[in-house]
Motif scaffolding. Structure first.
Motif, PDB file in Angstrom:
ATOM      1  N   ILE A 192      75.056   0.989 -88.050  1.00  0.00           N
ATOM      2  CA  ILE A 192      74.721   2.233 -87.763  1.00  0.00           C
ATOM      3  C   ILE A 192      73.635   2.594 -86.680  1.00  0.00           C
ATOM      4  O   ILE A 192      73.723   3.245 -85.577  1.00  0.00           O
ATOM      5  CB  ILE A 192      74.940   3.472 -88.744  1.00  0.00           C
ATOM      6  CG1 ILE A 192      76.225   3.418 -89.536  1.00  0.00           C
ATOM      7  CG2 ILE A 192      74.619   4.689 -88.110  1.00  0.00           C
ATOM      8  CD1 ILE A 192      76.108   4.112 -90.571  1.00  0.00           C
ATOM      9  N   SER A 193      72.551   1.988 -87.139  1.00  0.00           N
ATOM     10  CA  SER A 193      71.481   2.258 -86.312  1.00  0.00           C
ATOM     11  C   SER A 193      71.396   1.381 -85.044  1.00  0.00           C
ATOM     12  O   SER A 193      70.748   2.133 -84.060  1.00  0.00           O
ATOM     13  CB  SER A 193      70.324   1.694 -87.032  1.00  0.00           C
ATOM     14  OG  SER A 193      70.251   0.461 -87.334  1.00  0.00           O
ATOM     15  N   GLY A 194      71.971   0.508 -84.968  1.00  0.00           N
ATOM     16  CA  GLY A 194      72.302  -0.134 -83.621  1.00  0.00           C
ATOM     17  C   GLY A 194      73.158   0.665 -82.552  1.00  0.00           C
ATOM     18  O   GLY A 194      73.006   0.280 -81.511  1.00  0.00           O
ATOM     19  N   LEU A 195      74.221   1.391 -83.272  1.00  0.00           N
ATOM     20  CA  LEU A 195      74.971   1.919 -82.503  1.00  0.00           C
ATOM     21  C   LEU A 195      74.324   3.544 -82.009  1.00  0.00           C
ATOM     22  O   LEU A 195      74.966   4.233 -81.304  1.00  0.00           O
ATOM     23  CB  LEU A 195      76.365   2.279 -83.121  1.00  0.00           C
ATOM     24  CG  LEU A 195      77.074   0.948 -83.661  1.00  0.00           C
ATOM     25  CD1 LEU A 195      78.269   1.275 -84.349  1.00  0.00           C
ATOM     26  CD2 LEU A 195      77.270   0.402 -82.139  1.00  0.00           C
ATOM     27  N   ARG A 196      73.551   3.801 -82.555  1.00  0.00           N
ATOM     28  CA  ARG A 196      72.867   5.359 -82.094  1.00  0.00           C
ATOM     29  C   ARG A 196      71.674   4.962 -81.010  1.00  0.00           C
ATOM     30  O   ARG A 196      71.173   5.960 -80.560  1.00  0.00           O
ATOM     31  CB  ARG A 196      72.208   6.044 -83.543  1.00  0.00           C
ATOM     32  CG  ARG A 196      71.160   5.443 -83.852  1.00  0.00           C
ATOM     33  CD  ARG A 196      69.930   5.896 -84.011  1.00  0.00           C
ATOM     34  NE  ARG A 196      68.816   5.550 -84.810  1.00  0.00           N
ATOM     35  CZ  ARG A 196      68.037   4.484 -84.727  1.00  0.00           C
ATOM     36  NH1 ARG A 196      67.807   3.633 -83.617  1.00  0.00           N
ATOM     37  NH2 ARG A 196      67.197   4.031 -85.738  1.00  0.00           N
ATOM     38  N   LEU A 252      74.566  -4.376 -75.901  1.00  0.00           N
ATOM     39  CA  LEU A 252      74.048  -5.788 -76.590  1.00  0.00           C
ATOM     40  C   LEU A 252      74.025  -5.864 -78.074  1.00  0.00           C
ATOM     41  O   LEU A 252      74.480  -6.923 -78.749  1.00  0.00           O
ATOM     42  CB  LEU A 252      72.609  -5.916 -76.377  1.00  0.00           C
ATOM     43  CG  LEU A 252      72.323  -6.165 -74.804  1.00  0.00           C
ATOM     44  CD1 LEU A 252      70.925  -6.379 -74.446  1.00  0.00           C
ATOM     45  CD2 LEU A 252      72.887  -8.081 -74.505  1.00  0.00           C
ATOM     46  N   ASN A 253      73.763  -4.720 -78.638  1.00  0.00           N
ATOM     47  CA  ASN A 253      73.783  -4.538 -80.147  1.00  0.00           C
ATOM     48  C   ASN A 253      75.127  -4.873 -80.460  1.00  0.00           C
ATOM     49  O   ASN A 253      75.480  -5.585 -81.630  1.00  0.00           O
ATOM     50  CB  ASN A 253      73.238  -3.316 -80.703  1.00  0.00           C
ATOM     51  CG  ASN A 253      71.767  -3.121 -80.731  1.00  0.00           C
ATOM     52  OD1 ASN A 253      71.131  -4.260 -80.595  1.00  0.00           O
ATOM     53  ND2 ASN A 253      71.373  -1.971 -80.763  1.00  0.00           N
ATOM     54  N   LEU A 254      76.172  -4.376 -79.904  1.00  0.00           N
ATOM     55  CA  LEU A 254      77.380  -4.161 -80.286  1.00  0.00           C
ATOM     56  C   LEU A 254      78.176  -5.524 -80.209  1.00  0.00           C
ATOM     57  O   LEU A 254      78.811  -6.281 -81.230  1.00  0.00           O
ATOM     58  CB  LEU A 254      78.377  -3.252 -79.484  1.00  0.00           C
ATOM     59  CG  LEU A 254      80.054  -3.125 -79.897  1.00  0.00           C
ATOM     60  CD1 LEU A 254      80.009  -2.679 -81.064  1.00  0.00           C
ATOM     61  CD2 LEU A 254      80.575  -2.218 -78.684  1.00  0.00           C
ATOM     62  N   ALA A 255      77.524  -6.368 -78.932  1.00  0.00           N
ATOM     63  CA  ALA A 255      78.026  -7.631 -78.752  1.00  0.00           C
ATOM     64  C   ALA A 255      77.559  -8.668 -79.857  1.00  0.00           C
ATOM     65  O   ALA A 255      78.116  -9.533 -80.172  1.00  0.00           O
ATOM     66  CB  ALA A 255      77.569  -8.217 -77.452  1.00  0.00           C
ATOM     67  N   ARG A 256      76.321  -8.531 -80.433  1.00  0.00           N
ATOM     68  CA  ARG A 256      75.543  -9.466 -81.399  1.00  0.00           C
ATOM     69  C   ARG A 256      76.353  -9.045 -82.799  1.00  0.00           C
ATOM     70  O   ARG A 256      76.171  -9.811 -83.737  1.00  0.00           O
ATOM     71  CB  ARG A 256      74.290  -9.174 -81.589  1.00  0.00           C
ATOM     72  CG  ARG A 256      73.540  -9.554 -80.081  1.00  0.00           C
ATOM     73  CD  ARG A 256      72.334  -9.122 -79.992  1.00  0.00           C
ATOM     74  NE  ARG A 256      71.347  -9.460 -78.765  1.00  0.00           N
ATOM     75  CZ  ARG A 256      70.399  -8.801 -78.272  1.00  0.00           C
ATOM     76  NH1 ARG A 256      70.017  -7.798 -78.700  1.00  0.00           N
ATOM     77  NH2 ARG A 256      69.778  -9.220 -77.257  1.00  0.00           N
ATOM     78  N   SER A 311      69.500 -11.232 -60.783  1.00  0.00           N
ATOM     79  CA  SER A 311      69.899 -12.374 -61.199  1.00  0.00           C
ATOM     80  C   SER A 311      70.975 -11.769 -62.452  1.00  0.00           C
ATOM     81  O   SER A 311      70.485 -10.990 -63.237  1.00  0.00           O
ATOM     82  CB  SER A 311      69.157 -13.475 -61.618  1.00  0.00           C
ATOM     83  OG  SER A 311      69.866 -14.372 -62.404  1.00  0.00           O
ATOM     84  N   ASP A 312      72.294 -12.429 -62.488  1.00  0.00           N
ATOM     85  CA  ASP A 312      72.975 -12.149 -63.847  1.00  0.00           C
ATOM     86  C   ASP A 312      72.636 -13.162 -64.616  1.00  0.00           C
ATOM     87  O   ASP A 312      73.401 -13.170 -65.783  1.00  0.00           O
ATOM     88  CB  ASP A 312      74.418 -12.235 -63.288  1.00  0.00           C
ATOM     89  CG  ASP A 312      75.026 -10.812 -62.710  1.00  0.00           C
ATOM     90  OD1 ASP A 312      74.023 -10.121 -62.763  1.00  0.00           O
ATOM     91  OD2 ASP A 312      75.831 -11.226 -62.094  1.00  0.00           O
ATOM     92  N   ASN A 313      71.707 -13.920 -64.830  1.00  0.00           N
ATOM     93  CA  ASN A 313      71.253 -14.889 -65.817  1.00  0.00           C
ATOM     94  C   ASN A 313      70.776 -14.170 -67.162  1.00  0.00           C
ATOM     95  O   ASN A 313      70.959 -14.786 -67.946  1.00  0.00           O
ATOM     96  CB  ASN A 313      70.408 -15.846 -65.025  1.00  0.00           C
ATOM     97  CG  ASN A 313      70.914 -16.845 -63.948  1.00  0.00           C
ATOM     98  OD1 ASN A 313      71.985 -17.247 -64.111  1.00  0.00           O
ATOM     99  ND2 ASN A 313      70.038 -17.550 -63.297  1.00  0.00           N
ATOM    100  N   TYR A 314      70.311 -13.303 -66.856  1.00  0.00           N
ATOM    101  CA  TYR A 314      69.942 -12.158 -68.010  1.00  0.00           C
ATOM    102  C   TYR A 314      70.671 -11.490 -68.396  1.00  0.00           C
ATOM    103  O   TYR A 314      71.727 -10.900 -67.766  1.00  0.00           O
ATOM    104  CB  TYR A 314      68.605 -11.477 -67.563  1.00  0.00           C
ATOM    105  CG  TYR A 314      67.263 -12.371 -67.001  1.00  0.00           C
ATOM    106  CD1 TYR A 314      66.693 -13.446 -68.032  1.00  0.00           C
ATOM    107  CD2 TYR A 314      66.759 -12.071 -65.941  1.00  0.00           C
ATOM    108  CE1 TYR A 314      65.555 -14.413 -67.643  1.00  0.00           C
ATOM    109  CE2 TYR A 314      65.648 -12.889 -65.621  1.00  0.00           C
ATOM    110  CZ  TYR A 314      65.165 -14.198 -66.287  1.00  0.00           C
ATOM    111  OH  TYR A 314      64.195 -14.767 -65.730  1.00  0.00           O
ATOM    112  N   LYS A 315      70.857 -11.349 -69.894  1.00  0.00           N
ATOM    113  CA  LYS A 315      71.951 -10.618 -70.455  1.00  0.00           C
ATOM    114  C   LYS A 315      72.225  -9.133 -70.081  1.00  0.00           C
ATOM    115  O   LYS A 315      73.240  -8.552 -69.635  1.00  0.00           O
ATOM    116  CB  LYS A 315      71.984 -10.678 -71.683  1.00  0.00           C
ATOM    117  CG  LYS A 315      72.258 -12.113 -72.537  1.00  0.00           C
ATOM    118  CD  LYS A 315      71.919 -12.154 -73.996  1.00  0.00           C
ATOM    119  CE  LYS A 315      72.330 -13.286 -74.581  1.00  0.00           C
ATOM    120  NZ  LYS A 315      71.950 -13.528 -76.105  1.00  0.00           N
TER     121      LYS A 315
END
Length: 438
Positions: free
Chosen positions: A142-146, A134-138, A186-190
């Protein structure tokens, strides 16, 4: 699994002797396994359950299930209902974000009120993978990738080293019951979309994807540590001056740092990555360029960039007259009552119970000031309010929001934190002034 659970806790120093945990338990499989493991380990835990009122009777049944389980295990149980949809609408956010805001605000209140040490949540390896994707998509750093850490501030994640299949197998082997959330299908949530559509595609490409992913997180964590060391080495570039801070334009230019490093260095002042790119360009231009963040202004001068805080609106003191029934502060309403001296006293610091006859009206609610001192309940002697806030680990950005209740210029209550020992009730108290949030 219990031995691995205890080893993970020991490896990451998640528990100390005498620690008391608050478990966030939804009733789902992950949180029920966490509850079971903590019970087997004989940890001192309490349970918090949030009813977000999003699934009608199903939500109520979840709450009853968790409550009954805690009753059977003789574990303290706390429950709170939220009007999640109204909160989301009022704040213009999604119901998922509203639920997150509401639950963590309540968890922090419980930790403080019940004198608990840390909050334990049931995030596992798959949750961590979903978070990183999710972080990568947004867009992230670096902190979001660890990914999530086993411990961050007062939140611990004792199941982070376990895959979901392991948790499910353990639950079935131990006969642990849990509640299924119908919204998970449901797939409505990410997160559900990632769980059902994206992650299976990765596992088709690499059968050992989870192990590979875990290795990647460990590498990224090392990269983050090296990067943070570089940022810490740059911090002396920021000098404190009379009306704020400054840094030398030449020093930043000659350091060769990029916009990302600059944004991390200046993050405490609210500067984002895009602004950092513009600021780097402005360092080589003419003086006078200004950049505004939510909290500060950056002014590019001839030799320095000056950083000054936006002037906050001055808080106007409130007077509380004898017999007044309530007052409002920071969008909260406080109810005022006079009680008999033998009334039960609530020691919750969010409320105040004071000896009425020791007070002189009108009382005043005002902003705290440098030089303020009081006699904190439970401590010997007086203490500077600034030192008390440091001891209480009140963040710098929240200190300006601290208000005090005074009687004849004496601090009676640091509102929401501690009353003054001189105004406490005792066996000789004839009347109590009660002030509590409505």
């Amino acid at each position: 699994m219990l031995n691995r659970f205890l080893s993970f806790i020991k490896k990451h120093a998640l528990n100390s002797e005498g620690n008391k945990w608050l478990l966030a338990v939804s009733g789902g499989m992950d949180s029920m396994v966490l509850l079971n493991l903590c019970h087997q380990a004989d940890f001192d835990v309490s349970v918090a359950h949030c009813n977000f009122n999003l699934r009608g009777e199903e939500s109520d049944a979840d709450a009853q299930f968790v409550k009954d389980t805690c009753s059977r295990l003789k574990i303290p149980y706390f429950e709170k209902h939220f009007d999640t949809k109204s909160y989301a609408s009022a704040h213009g956010i999604s119901t998922q974000m509203a639920a997150r805001d509401l639950r963590y605000a309540w968890f922090n209140e419980l930790l403080k009120e019940q004198n608990l040490d840390q909050l334990a949540v049931a995030h596992h390896a798959q949750d961590n993978l979903e978070t990183v994707l999710l972080n990568l998509a947004r867009g992230t750093s670096i902190s979001g990738l660890r990914g999530m850490l086993p411990k961050s501030e007062n939140i611990i994640r004792p199941l982070l080293g376990f895959e979901r299949d392991e948790i499910e197998n353990f639950a079935k082997q131990e006969g642990i019951e849990w509640r299924e959330d119908s919204s998970n299908a449901s797939d409505n949530y990410k997160r559900n979309y990632l769980r059902h559509q994206i992650i299976p595609a990765f596992t088709e490409l690499n059968a050992g994807f989870y192990a590979t992913f875990q290795n990647t997180l460990e590498k990224n964590l090392e990269v983050e540590r090296v990067f943070q060391e570089k940022i810490n080495a740059l911090k002396p570039y920021i000098e404190e001056v009379v009306d704020g801070y400054r840094f030398s334009k030449d020093q930043i230019i000659h350091s060769g740092i990029g916009a990302f490093q600059l944004s991390e260095l200046l993050k405490p002042f609210g500067l984002n990555y895009e602004q950092s790119k513009e600021l780097l360009v402005a360092l080589g231009g003419i003086s006078g360029k200004k950049f505004n963040t939510s909290s500060h202004q950056f002014l590019v001068d001839r030799e320095y960039v000056f950083i000054t805080a936006h002037q906050a609106k001055k808080f106007e003191p409130l007077l509380i007259e004898e017999g007044q029934g309530q007052f409002s502060l920071s969008q909260q309403t406080f109810e005022i009552k006079r009680l008999d001296g033998d009334s039960e006293v609530d020691r919750n610091p969010s409320n105040a119970f004071l000896d009425f006859n020791k007070l002189t009206f009108p009382l005043e609610v005002r902003a705290w000031e440098e030089g303020d001192y009081f006699f904190p309940l439970g401590m010997k002697g007086k203490k500077k309010l600034s030192d008390f806030m440091i001891d209480q680990k009140i963040p710098l950005n929240l200190k300006d929001q601290i208000r005090v209740l005074t009687s004849e210029e004496n601090i009676v209550w640091v509102i929401g934190h501690r009353i003054d020992d001189r105004f406490k009730t005792n066996d000789q108290t004839k009347e109590v002034l009660s002030i509590s949030r409505k």
